[in-house]
Design an enzyme around this catalytic site. Structure first.
Site, short mmCIF file in Angstrom:
data_model
loop_
_atom_site.label_atom_id
_atom_site.label_comp_id
_atom_site.label_asym_id
_atom_site.label_seq_id
_atom_site.Cartn_x
_atom_site.Cartn_y
_atom_site.Cartn_z
CE LYS A 104 22.62 -29.87 -74.37
NZ LYS A 104 23.29 -28.54 -74.15
N GLY A 123 39.13 -42.15 -80.27
CA GLY A 123 39.80 -41.78 -81.33
C GLY A 123 40.59 -43.05 -82.17
CE1 TYR A 163 44.74 -39.10 -88.04
CE2 TYR A 163 42.71 -39.99 -86.79
CZ TYR A 163 43.52 -38.97 -86.94
OH TYR A 163 43.75 -38.08 -86.00
P1 NAP Z 1 46.64 -41.32 -76.70
O1 NAP Z 1 45.21 -41.52 -76.73
O2 NAP Z 1 47.23 -40.41 -76.11
O3 NAP Z 1 47.30 -42.68 -76.33
C1 NAP Z 1 47.07 -44.14 -76.94
C2 NAP Z 1 47.83 -45.14 -76.07
O4 NAP Z 1 47.78 -45.25 -74.99
C3 NAP Z 1 47.98 -46.42 -77.13
O5 NAP Z 1 49.27 -46.82 -76.93
C4 NAP Z 1 47.03 -47.21 -75.86
O6 NAP Z 1 47.26 -48.61 -76.38
C5 NAP Z 1 47.29 -46.51 -74.77
N1 NAP Z 1 46.39 -46.78 -73.82
C6 NAP Z 1 44.87 -46.35 -73.90
N2 NAP Z 1 44.22 -46.51 -72.91
C7 NAP Z 1 45.08 -46.80 -71.99
C8 NAP Z 1 44.87 -47.38 -70.49
N3 NAP Z 1 43.98 -46.98 -69.99
N4 NAP Z 1 45.89 -47.78 -70.02
C9 NAP Z 1 47.17 -47.80 -70.52
N5 NAP Z 1 47.56 -47.50 -71.88
C10 NAP Z 1 46.34 -47.23 -72.48
O7 NAP Z 1 46.97 -41.16 -78.33
P2 NAP Z 1 46.50 -40.62 -79.80
O8 NAP Z 1 45.78 -42.00 -80.50
O9 NAP Z 1 47.53 -40.19 -80.40
O10 NAP Z 1 45.49 -39.64 -79.37
C11 NAP Z 1 44.18 -39.89 -79.41
C12 NAP Z 1 43.31 -39.47 -80.36
O11 NAP Z 1 43.67 -38.11 -80.84
C13 NAP Z 1 43.72 -40.26 -81.95
O12 NAP Z 1 43.25 -41.60 -81.81
C14 NAP Z 1 43.26 -39.37 -82.86
O13 NAP Z 1 41.83 -39.57 -83.29
C15 NAP Z 1 43.47 -37.83 -82.40
N6 NAP Z 1 44.63 -37.33 -82.71
C16 NAP Z 1 44.63 -36.24 -83.66
C17 NAP Z 1 45.82 -35.59 -84.06
C18 NAP Z 1 45.73 -34.68 -84.96
O14 NAP Z 1 46.75 -34.23 -85.68
N7 NAP Z 1 44.71 -33.91 -85.10
C19 NAP Z 1 47.04 -36.30 -83.56
C20 NAP Z 1 47.11 -37.45 -82.91
C21 NAP Z 1 45.86 -38.01 -82.27
P3 NAP Z 1 46.34 -49.61 -76.74
O15 NAP Z 1 45.93 -48.97 -78.06
O16 NAP Z 1 47.28 -50.87 -76.98
O17 NAP Z 1 45.47 -49.82 -75.69
#
Ligand code: NAP
Length: 280
Positions: free
Chosen positions: A11, A18, A48
């Site tokens: 599960k 992230g 990371y």
């Molecule tokens: P995301 O979650 O799509 O967006 C993060 C952004 O949104 C940050 O700028 C954050 O700002 C903002 N945010 C978050 N919550 C919010 C809210 N409630 N209201 C307004 N703004 C908000 O981007 P991501 O970090 O790229 O994706 C999430 C996770 O996916 C990553 O952390 C990682 O673990 C994983 N990932 C994996 C890959 C891969 O290749 N496998 C690639 C990219 C990401 P603040 O932090 O300033 O709040």
């Protein structure tokens, strides 16, 4: 919290936290905040540079290890059986844990079949509870599924309102692979949080655009791992299990799919060169 059941019966929380682009120094505080507001799944990666921060938080949080769900990913520079095997040991050490809940191949480049064999071995030896892939587009996922012994449990790919991955989702379903989103907010690109449909649908439920966006993905059968360094946003992002979007609202949001990446396509040779270059 809602859960999905992976193809091996494990599960997995439908929503996690992230830590991409969270500095090593800040990661411990962020993960402790996330666990403090109720997250139990954490998504990190060797690339990371913050597995050690996640490990410190795991050690300090006071939540029993079996209640947490920790994902990490093997980077391209560790591709191939031998290097991948050593890198799994290193990840376990940094994460300060005896097992990883979900271990993914981060990118479909280099000797990823060798990597996968090392992951299958770690899975059989009990160091990993589930194995899978990330950024495997349907062509590579189908190929892999046909030539490995343990079918990947998860494929984590760019998925958000504007790139919904409908076709990839169907292929994953066909092969019993759980679809997981990275970038559920498209990292804020395209004025994501001001998208009128998200704002209006959110308002209709007393929720934010961010919450409507996460609810849309969860209701579409996609696991989400939103990132924020702000505790109040972390709390907001996990507060999505007390409402449901209507069929009409789902249809309205489905219509916003642009069917292409807002970041980079893994079908594009220049992207492949760029990502491989990061590992050199
Ligand atoms: P995301 O979650 O799509 O967006 C993060 C952004 O949104 C940050 O700028 C954050 O700002 C903002 N945010 C978050 N919550 C919010 C809210 N409630 N209201 C307004 N703004 C908000 O981007 P991501 O970090 O790229 O994706 C999430 C996770 O996916 C990553 O952390 C990682 O673990 C994983 N990932 C994996 C890959 C891969 O290749 N496998 C690639 C990219 C990401 P603040 O932090 O300033 O709040």
């Amino acid at each position: 919290m809602e859960y999905v059941t992976l193809n091996n019966g494990i599960k997995m929380p439908a929503l996690g936290y992230g830590v991409y682009q969270v500095s090593s120094a800040e990661t411990e505080r962020c993960v402790l905040d996330a666990i403090g507001v109720g997250y139990r799944a954490i998504d990190t990666a060797q690339a990371y540079g913050n597995e050690d921060g996640v490990g410190s938080a795991i050690a300090k949080c006071g939540v029993p290890r079996e209640d947490l769900f920790i994902t990490t990913k093997i980077w391209i520079s560790n591709a191939g059986y031998e290097k991948a095997r050593l890198s799994i040991d290193e990840s376990l050490r940094k994460l300060r844990t005896e097992y990883i809940d979900l271990l993914l191949i981060h990118q479909p480049f280099g000797d990823y079949y060798g990597t996968y064999r090392a992951m299958e071995e770690a899975y059989r030896d009990g160091y990993v509870r589930a194995i899978g892939v990330s950024n495997f587009y349907p062509d590579r996922l189908v190929d892999l599924c046909h030539f490995v012994e343990v079918t990947p449990a998860v494929d984590q790919v760019e998925t958000h309102l504007f790139q919904q991955q409908a076709k990839a989702h169907e292929i994953m379903k066909k092969y019993g692979v759980q679809h997981e989103s990275w970038g559920p907010f498209a990292e804020g690109r395209k004025d994501f949080f001001k998208t009128p449909a998200l704002v209006e649908i959110g308002e209709a439920h007393g929720k934010s655009a961010a919450q409507a966006a996460l609810r849309f993905l969860i209701q579409s059968g996609v696991v989400v791992i939103p990132k924020s360094t702000h505790r109040e946003r972390m709390a907001q992002n996990i507060d999505v299990f007390d409402f449901a979007l209507t069929d009409e609202e789902m249809k309205r949001l489905r219509a916003l799919d642009e069917g292409e990446s807002l970041f980079f396509s893994h079908y594009d040779p220049e992207t492949v060169e760029f990502i491989i270059g990061l590992a050199k």
